[in-house]
Design a protein around this motif. Structure first.
Motif, PDB file in Angstrom:
ATOM      1  N   UNK A  63       0.829  -1.202   0.000  1.00  0.00           N
ATOM      2  CA  UNK A  63       0.000   0.000   0.000  1.00  0.00           C
ATOM      3  C   UNK A  63       0.859   1.245   0.000  1.00  0.00           C
ATOM      4  N   UNK A  64       0.189   2.372   0.009  1.00  0.00           N
ATOM      5  CA  UNK A  64       0.889   3.642   0.202  1.00  0.00           C
ATOM      6  C   UNK A  64       1.376   3.639   1.649  1.00  0.00           C
ATOM      7  N   UNK A  65       2.637   3.929   1.828  1.00  0.00           N
ATOM      8  CA  UNK A  65       3.217   3.792   3.157  1.00  0.00           C
ATOM      9  C   UNK A  65       3.638   5.139   3.726  1.00  0.00           C
ATOM     10  N   UNK A  66       2.802   5.733   4.563  1.00  0.00           N
ATOM     11  CA  UNK A  66       3.235   6.957   5.236  1.00  0.00           C
ATOM     12  C   UNK A  66       4.452   6.656   6.120  1.00  0.00           C
ATOM     13  N   UNK A  67       5.404   7.558   6.160  1.00  0.00           N
ATOM     14  CA  UNK A  67       6.643   7.348   6.908  1.00  0.00           C
ATOM     15  C   UNK A  67       6.351   7.083   8.381  1.00  0.00           C
ATOM     16  N   UNK A  68       5.475   7.861   8.980  1.00  0.00           N
ATOM     17  CA  UNK A  68       5.164   7.685  10.404  1.00  0.00           C
ATOM     18  C   UNK A  68       4.604   6.290  10.679  1.00  0.00           C
ATOM     19  N   UNK A  69       3.734   5.818   9.806  1.00  0.00           N
ATOM     20  CA  UNK A  69       3.158   4.488   9.983  1.00  0.00           C
ATOM     21  C   UNK A  69       4.228   3.410   9.809  1.00  0.00           C
ATOM     22  N   UNK A  70       5.149   3.627   8.898  1.00  0.00           N
ATOM     23  CA  UNK A  70       6.242   2.672   8.695  1.00  0.00           C
ATOM     24  C   UNK A  70       7.103   2.575   9.943  1.00  0.00           C
ATOM     25  N   UNK A  71       7.457   3.712  10.514  1.00  0.00           N
ATOM     26  CA  UNK A  71       8.262   3.738  11.735  1.00  0.00           C
ATOM     27  C   UNK A  71       7.511   3.042  12.871  1.00  0.00           C
ATOM     28  N   UNK A  72       6.231   3.308  12.989  1.00  0.00           N
ATOM     29  CA  UNK A  72       5.424   2.681  14.046  1.00  0.00           C
ATOM     30  C   UNK A  72       5.358   1.167  13.863  1.00  0.00           C
ATOM     31  N   UNK A  73       5.193   0.710  12.637  1.00  0.00           N
ATOM     32  CA  UNK A  73       5.107  -0.728  12.396  1.00  0.00           C
ATOM     33  C   UNK A  73       6.429  -1.414  12.739  1.00  0.00           C
ATOM     34  N   UNK A  74       7.530  -0.806  12.368  1.00  0.00           N
ATOM     35  CA  UNK A  74       8.839  -1.362  12.727  1.00  0.00           C
ATOM     36  C   UNK A  74       8.988  -1.395  14.249  1.00  0.00           C
ATOM     37  N   UNK A  75       8.608  -0.322  14.920  1.00  0.00           N
ATOM     38  CA  UNK A  75       8.702  -0.265  16.385  1.00  0.00           C
ATOM     39  C   UNK A  75       7.798  -1.320  17.031  1.00  0.00           C
ATOM     40  N   UNK A  76       6.628  -1.558  16.454  1.00  0.00           N
ATOM     41  CA  UNK A  76       5.721  -2.587  16.970  1.00  0.00           C
ATOM     42  C   UNK A  76       6.338  -3.972  16.858  1.00  0.00           C
TER      43      UNK A  76
END
Length: 137
Positions: free
Chosen positions: A67-80
């Motif tokens: 999908x379209x990957x907002x940077x903030x969401x990407x960082x959050x997913x990695x942190x999760x």
């Protein structure tokens, strides 16, 4: 591509974590539940939860990758994913070993591992909410 699938899986993941976090201390207040029995139940429940979380994290990550990957969401997913890995591979084995000692009838020294797990659960809940808000279309 839309972020609806990763958003949905993250929300299911959030619901599971919150539900088990509410259940975990309550089981010890049920009539007839001993500390050893409660710990045995907790071991089963948290193993199942962590397995489900790993599956949900993988599905979320794979769906998110397309999908379209907002940077903030990407960082959050990695942190999760990192938070979950720390819980499953670093903290939970310590908790399980201590629980086994208690179930066997001994009283091991107090441990801060439980507080660390709880703190990471709270952080994970906050990150899942933030991920859902950030990833929402």
């Amino acid at each position: 591509m839309t972020l609806l699938l990763p958003l949905a899986t993250a929300c299911v993941w959030l619901g599971m974590v919150v539900a088990i976090s509410i259940e975990a201390p309550l089981k010890f207040r049920a009539p007839g539940i001993t500390r050893a029995l409660g710990l045995g139940i907790g071991q089963l429940v948290f193993r199942a939860l962590n397995r489900a979380e790993i599956v949900l994290a993988l599905v979320t990550a794979v769906a998110f990758a397309f999908g379209d990957r907002p940077v903030a969401a990407t960082v959050l997913l990695v942190a999760l994913v990192v938070t979950l890995a720390v819980q499953v591979f670093a903290i939970r084995p310590k908790l399980e070993a201590r629980a086994e000692q208690i179930i066997a009838g001994s009283e091991p020294p107090r441990s801060r591992a439980h507080l660390g797990y709880i703190a990471l659960e709270g952080l994970k809940v906050a990150m899942l909410v933030a991920f859902a808000v950030t990833a929402a279309p």
